[in-house]
Design a protein around this motif. Sequence first.
Motif, PDB file in Angstrom:
ATOM      1  N   LYS A 313      18.874  -2.930   5.496  1.00 47.30           N
ATOM      2  CA  LYS A 313      19.158  -1.588   4.975  1.00 47.30           C
ATOM      3  C   LYS A 313      19.815  -1.646   3.601  1.00 47.30           C
ATOM      4  O   LYS A 313      19.599  -0.761   2.774  1.00 47.30           O
ATOM      5  CB  LYS A 313      20.051  -0.825   5.954  1.00 47.30           C
ATOM      6  CG  LYS A 313      19.365  -0.477   7.268  1.00 47.30           C
ATOM      7  CD  LYS A 313      20.285   0.336   8.172  1.00 47.30           C
ATOM      8  CE  LYS A 313      19.583   0.703   9.469  1.00 47.30           C
ATOM      9  NZ  LYS A 313      20.453   1.484  10.378  1.00 47.30           N
ATOM     10  N   ASP A 314      20.646  -2.677   3.373  1.00 45.25           N
ATOM     11  CA  ASP A 314      21.307  -2.784   2.072  1.00 45.25           C
ATOM     12  C   ASP A 314      20.294  -2.968   0.952  1.00 45.25           C
ATOM     13  O   ASP A 314      20.496  -2.485  -0.173  1.00 45.25           O
ATOM     14  CB  ASP A 314      22.301  -3.951   2.073  1.00 45.25           C
ATOM     15  CG  ASP A 314      23.525  -3.649   2.932  1.00 45.25           C
ATOM     16  OD1 ASP A 314      23.791  -2.464   3.163  1.00 45.25           O
ATOM     17  OD2 ASP A 314      24.195  -4.596   3.364  1.00 45.25           O
ATOM     18  N   VAL A 315      19.198  -3.660   1.239  1.00 44.31           N
ATOM     19  CA  VAL A 315      18.152  -3.842   0.232  1.00 44.31           C
ATOM     20  C   VAL A 315      17.472  -2.506  -0.067  1.00 44.31           C
ATOM     21  O   VAL A 315      17.087  -2.226  -1.211  1.00 44.31           O
ATOM     22  CB  VAL A 315      17.132  -4.890   0.706  1.00 44.31           C
ATOM     23  CG1 VAL A 315      15.956  -4.985  -0.268  1.00 44.31           C
ATOM     24  CG2 VAL A 315      17.792  -6.253   0.847  1.00 44.31           C
ATOM     25  N   GLN A 316      17.336  -1.668   0.938  1.00 41.58           N
ATOM     26  CA  GLN A 316      16.704  -0.367   0.747  1.00 41.58           C
ATOM     27  C   GLN A 316      17.524   0.545  -0.155  1.00 41.58           C
ATOM     28  O   GLN A 316      17.004   1.518  -0.696  1.00 41.58           O
ATOM     29  CB  GLN A 316      16.467   0.295   2.106  1.00 41.58           C
ATOM     30  CG  GLN A 316      15.480  -0.463   2.983  1.00 41.58           C
ATOM     31  CD  GLN A 316      15.369   0.113   4.382  1.00 41.58           C
ATOM     32  OE1 GLN A 316      15.951   1.165   4.675  1.00 41.58           O
ATOM     33  NE2 GLN A 316      14.639  -0.568   5.251  1.00 41.58           N
ATOM     34  N   GLN A 317      18.809   0.246  -0.292  1.00 39.60           N
ATOM     35  CA  GLN A 317      19.640   1.022  -1.212  1.00 39.60           C
ATOM     36  C   GLN A 317      19.480   0.563  -2.656  1.00 39.60           C
ATOM     37  O   GLN A 317      19.884   1.264  -3.576  1.00 39.60           O
ATOM     38  CB  GLN A 317      21.108   0.909  -0.785  1.00 39.60           C
ATOM     39  CG  GLN A 317      21.392   1.516   0.587  1.00 39.60           C
ATOM     40  CD  GLN A 317      22.838   1.325   1.017  1.00 39.60           C
ATOM     41  OE1 GLN A 317      23.632   0.750   0.287  1.00 39.60           O
ATOM     42  NE2 GLN A 317      23.177   1.814   2.199  1.00 39.60           N
ATOM     43  N   VAL A 318      18.883  -0.613  -2.831  1.00 39.84           N
ATOM     44  CA  VAL A 318      18.695  -1.173  -4.173  1.00 39.84           C
ATOM     45  C   VAL A 318      17.266  -0.951  -4.665  1.00 39.84           C
ATOM     46  O   VAL A 318      17.048  -0.588  -5.827  1.00 39.84           O
ATOM     47  CB  VAL A 318      19.034  -2.683  -4.176  1.00 39.84           C
ATOM     48  CG1 VAL A 318      18.780  -3.285  -5.552  1.00 39.84           C
ATOM     49  CG2 VAL A 318      20.472  -2.903  -3.748  1.00 39.84           C
ATOM     50  N   LEU A 319      16.290  -1.160  -3.795  1.00 35.83           N
ATOM     51  CA  LEU A 319      14.885  -1.034  -4.152  1.00 35.83           C
ATOM     52  C   LEU A 319      14.325   0.276  -3.618  1.00 35.83           C
ATOM     53  O   LEU A 319      14.694   0.732  -2.530  1.00 35.83           O
ATOM     54  CB  LEU A 319      14.084  -2.208  -3.575  1.00 35.83           C
ATOM     55  CG  LEU A 319      14.511  -3.616  -4.003  1.00 35.83           C
ATOM     56  CD1 LEU A 319      13.692  -4.662  -3.268  1.00 35.83           C
ATOM     57  CD2 LEU A 319      14.373  -3.788  -5.504  1.00 35.83           C
ATOM     58  N   VAL A 320      13.404   0.867  -4.381  1.00 37.03           N
ATOM     59  CA  VAL A 320      12.838   2.154  -3.971  1.00 37.03           C
ATOM     60  C   VAL A 320      11.771   1.977  -2.901  1.00 37.03           C
ATOM     61  O   VAL A 320      11.485   2.898  -2.130  1.00 37.03           O
ATOM     62  CB  VAL A 320      12.243   2.902  -5.180  1.00 37.03           C
ATOM     63  CG1 VAL A 320      13.330   3.307  -6.144  1.00 37.03           C
ATOM     64  CG2 VAL A 320      11.179   2.068  -5.881  1.00 37.03           C
ATOM     65  N   PHE A 322       8.913  -1.442  -1.070  1.00 36.96           N
ATOM     66  CA  PHE A 322       8.661  -2.883  -0.989  1.00 36.96           C
ATOM     67  C   PHE A 322       8.133  -3.397  -2.327  1.00 36.96           C
ATOM     68  O   PHE A 322       7.296  -2.766  -2.963  1.00 36.96           O
ATOM     69  CB  PHE A 322       7.677  -3.207   0.143  1.00 36.96           C
ATOM     70  CG  PHE A 322       6.335  -2.523   0.022  1.00 36.96           C
ATOM     71  CD1 PHE A 322       5.303  -3.105  -0.701  1.00 36.96           C
ATOM     72  CD2 PHE A 322       6.097  -1.307   0.639  1.00 36.96           C
ATOM     73  CE1 PHE A 322       4.066  -2.490  -0.807  1.00 36.96           C
ATOM     74  CE2 PHE A 322       4.866  -0.688   0.543  1.00 36.96           C
ATOM     75  CZ  PHE A 322       3.844  -1.277  -0.190  1.00 36.96           C
ATOM     76  N   PRO A 323       8.606  -4.567  -2.787  1.00 45.17           N
ATOM     77  CA  PRO A 323       8.229  -5.041  -4.113  1.00 45.17           C
ATOM     78  C   PRO A 323       7.171  -6.145  -4.129  1.00 45.17           C
ATOM     79  O   PRO A 323       6.600  -6.412  -5.181  1.00 45.17           O
ATOM     80  CB  PRO A 323       9.557  -5.602  -4.636  1.00 45.17           C
ATOM     81  CG  PRO A 323      10.227  -6.138  -3.403  1.00 45.17           C
ATOM     82  CD  PRO A 323       9.788  -5.265  -2.246  1.00 45.17           C
ATOM     83  N   ALA A 327       3.144  -7.897   0.471  1.00 46.88           N
ATOM     84  CA  ALA A 327       3.289  -6.658   1.245  1.00 46.88           C
ATOM     85  C   ALA A 327       2.322  -5.593   0.755  1.00 46.88           C
ATOM     86  O   ALA A 327       1.809  -4.788   1.535  1.00 46.88           O
ATOM     87  CB  ALA A 327       4.729  -6.159   1.167  1.00 46.88           C
ATOM     88  N   PHE A 328       2.053  -5.586  -0.541  1.00 46.31           N
ATOM     89  CA  PHE A 328       1.148  -4.591  -1.135  1.00 46.31           C
ATOM     90  C   PHE A 328      -0.277  -4.763  -0.618  1.00 46.31           C
ATOM     91  O   PHE A 328      -0.916  -3.796  -0.198  1.00 46.31           O
ATOM     92  CB  PHE A 328       1.193  -4.721  -2.655  1.00 46.31           C
ATOM     93  CG  PHE A 328       0.204  -3.866  -3.393  1.00 46.31           C
ATOM     94  CD1 PHE A 328       0.446  -2.526  -3.602  1.00 46.31           C
ATOM     95  CD2 PHE A 328      -0.985  -4.412  -3.869  1.00 46.31           C
ATOM     96  CE1 PHE A 328      -0.471  -1.734  -4.280  1.00 46.31           C
ATOM     97  CE2 PHE A 328      -1.907  -3.634  -4.541  1.00 46.31           C
ATOM     98  CZ  PHE A 328      -1.646  -2.287  -4.748  1.00 46.31           C
ATOM     99  N   VAL A 329      -0.783  -5.987  -0.640  1.00 45.58           N
ATOM    100  CA  VAL A 329      -2.177  -6.184  -0.206  1.00 45.58           C
ATOM    101  C   VAL A 329      -2.320  -5.969   1.301  1.00 45.58           C
ATOM    102  O   VAL A 329      -3.373  -5.525   1.775  1.00 45.58           O
ATOM    103  CB  VAL A 329      -2.685  -7.585  -0.605  1.00 45.58           C
ATOM    104  CG1 VAL A 329      -2.757  -7.711  -2.122  1.00 45.58           C
ATOM    105  CG2 VAL A 329      -1.815  -8.697  -0.024  1.00 45.58           C
ATOM    106  N   LEU A 330      -1.274  -6.270   2.075  1.00 49.71           N
ATOM    107  CA  LEU A 330      -1.333  -5.991   3.509  1.00 49.71           C
ATOM    108  C   LEU A 330      -1.287  -4.499   3.776  1.00 49.71           C
ATOM    109  O   LEU A 330      -1.978  -3.985   4.662  1.00 49.71           O
ATOM    110  CB  LEU A 330      -0.178  -6.685   4.234  1.00 49.71           C
ATOM    111  CG  LEU A 330      -0.218  -8.216   4.321  1.00 49.71           C
ATOM    112  CD1 LEU A 330       0.960  -8.716   5.135  1.00 49.71           C
ATOM    113  CD2 LEU A 330      -1.528  -8.708   4.921  1.00 49.71           C
ATOM    114  N   LYS A 331      -0.468  -3.796   3.013  1.00 42.37           N
ATOM    115  CA  LYS A 331      -0.314  -2.354   3.195  1.00 42.37           C
ATOM    116  C   LYS A 331      -1.651  -1.639   3.027  1.00 42.37           C
ATOM    117  O   LYS A 331      -1.986  -0.713   3.772  1.00 42.37           O
ATOM    118  CB  LYS A 331       0.714  -1.813   2.200  1.00 42.37           C
ATOM    119  CG  LYS A 331       0.846  -0.310   2.143  1.00 42.37           C
ATOM    120  CD  LYS A 331       1.575   0.256   3.338  1.00 42.37           C
ATOM    121  CE  LYS A 331       1.823   1.739   3.174  1.00 42.37           C
ATOM    122  NZ  LYS A 331       2.514   2.327   4.342  1.00 42.37           N
TER     123      LYS A 331
END
Length: 782
Positions: A313-320, A322-323, A327-331
Amino acid sequence: MEPPLGAPSQGPSIVSANSSTWGFPEISYFMNYTGTYDKYPDVSFTVDDYFQLFYYDRITGWPKWSNYTLLDVGHMNLFFAEGRAGNFEQMRKDFNLKSVDHARVLWDYINEIVALTALQGRTDQNIYNVDNRGIASEASLGTVGSQAVYQLWTSLGELIPLNITCAYDYIRMTFELNLTCEIIVGDALPGQENICSIPMLQWGNYTATMALWILPYWNGINSEYGMIFQNITGLSDEDMETLYSPQSPLVTNLTALDFELKDHYNCTNSGLRCFGWDLAAKQWGRGYVTENLPECFKILDLYNTSSIYYLFKDVQQVLVTFPEYYAFVLKWNLTTEGLTDEQIDNALTFDTLLGASTLQNFFIMDFEQNYTGMKEVYMMDNPLDLLNWVRYCIDKFAFGGMFRAKTVETILWTDYDPFLAQIKVTNPLLGGQPNVNPAQIQLGQNVTREQFEYIPLQYRHALNTGARDLDEVRWYRLYNGAPYINILQEQYFGESPWGSLIEWVNFNPWAEYVQVSGGDTWNFQPFLDKDSDIIFFLDQASLVFNGKYIDETEYRGFTCLRFALDNSALENATQNPAQAVFYQFAPSGLVNQTSVMGAPLFGSKPYFLDCDPMLQNLVVYTRPELNVPSEYESYLNLEPNTGACFYITEQLQYNAELKPDALYPNLGKQSLEKYGYKTYMPMFFMMKTEEYDQHIVDKYWGDIKMALLIIELCQIIGYTSGALLFAILGLYVLKLKINARRRAKGWTPDDGEMNGKLIESNGKVESKDPLMAKRNGKLIEE
């Protein structure tokens, strides 16, 4: 051209040693290569010329202020303006060049550099400038995209090791080694166990709180993180040295756990733990870290996943969002496999994604559909997946997303763009603009008194008094100090000892200099009628509009003439070729505001009133009941005797032009292919009204109203007196006609008779009129 002693020659230009750069920086190479030396044999440039034209701080890398440098935006704009005008004598003076020929050669050289670097040799107008498209978007995306990818990689290099280590250390010490914070601190600092009760240091929040314990160990107790920990705990310097000494339970356990993680992820770098950038690269390319979590993570219900964003969750406060590319090609179901180490190492270099010129070339190859070249450079079977990830990265992490929800109050008064804020502090030679205002996206911001007073007097407006031509009273003679339509902008002129030197300049938004004309809408010429020419300058649009008469209306006790916007200014260049100077190539009814707003925005009347009907068909309104275009006309109520504007309403709609480009290749594509029209999406609606209160009208126009009333009373009295006189005159004429008839019959009236009336004679009524006598049954002779 002459390498240091013992160094191998790199050829005629230094770029032969750098594959990420096209073109050449040396003017001597340019003059030899193009035959310019033969054309201008007396022209040469010295080292002193170089330091004068390319004057910058050798330590900071920022341009320094100078009268003759080309490295700031202000002087470069001046250079191109004079070059395009062919004014090389003025260029010679402004840049302290030896001769006009020196100015001509420098002009050709700079244009060649732009063609070979920014345009990368793609100068064929028939290919790269269809519909005035150009490849400026590819050039800008190369700069923005390379910086976004680099910053994202470095951010992951910090986030991934820290968050994985925090979770791993907490799980191992708490659940498997049976070590608590109190045990660790008590062994090193007996009696100081109470620091474990400080909320910010409690181990329960395994990412945020554990980081405060781990970072002083990684960076040292004298680092920023060590000072933060000491301020929170209140420990003395001696206690800090004891707690973080190499032999303390805290450090020995943290060191052992770092070694365990390094072994788990097979990190081959030297040192106690994995190198963050290596982990970030592998995570970016194939989800290596989060797809191979330590087995103990299951204790906290943390399971393998494609992105660090989904894990903490702490990462979600930093990044808008997934970077990772993985993850992009799987999405989007593009592939089920990530990149190999070789492909990752090739992609994350300054010869590929991290270089502005090379990334720009990636976009240009896509424009050219040169997929073979893309495969060779990026060593991938489907390099479009990688390019689409770059677009995604720019959209989400550089621009913050294409669409963002904001309140009206924010948009009007408090909007602040973090991307512009970053540009403001970036070196101008790397794409920064110190003169940019991060709050310029506020639609309702006003110039403060202090800001207005700072603007030099030479940039103030000047209006005609009407002494020469009363029909042009309050017309702009100068706008922002210039006789042509312009926008007053702040421009960067390099660094001075006191900071960035930013000065005001006049920017011409149109293809040619267009003389400013028309009024400011506060007052027009007196003695108006419905055929009067109403011309005004709409400063928001940097355009001159005409008014068309609508009707008469009563306002504040006065009869006013109502004028609306004439549609002549809304015609496109097809309907009126003269509109090409304003870049009016969109459908009719739209005014191109791209050069005014600095974004692809087009103005129109609300709900596309008086626009090409097709524009309505390309937009679906969420509240169709409001789509009544006739209710959104702009108009002015003018008092005809004085020309005063008692009331004005401006209703404008700004629309974003949606069209395929380098960043959004499918944007508006469906409508373009189906209807042949680009989509113009309404972005915001603005309604502005200005009016005089009744007491203002009474105070300044009351005498006029009284004079008009007196004139009206005089007219009434005059008309009444005239009517009475006319009636008397009619009676007199009638008498003359009756007398004439009597004379014609041989009868002469005496002095006491009037028009055959009865008269009294000897006590009886008699008539001298034979007809009357006959009617009485007897004839009275005279």
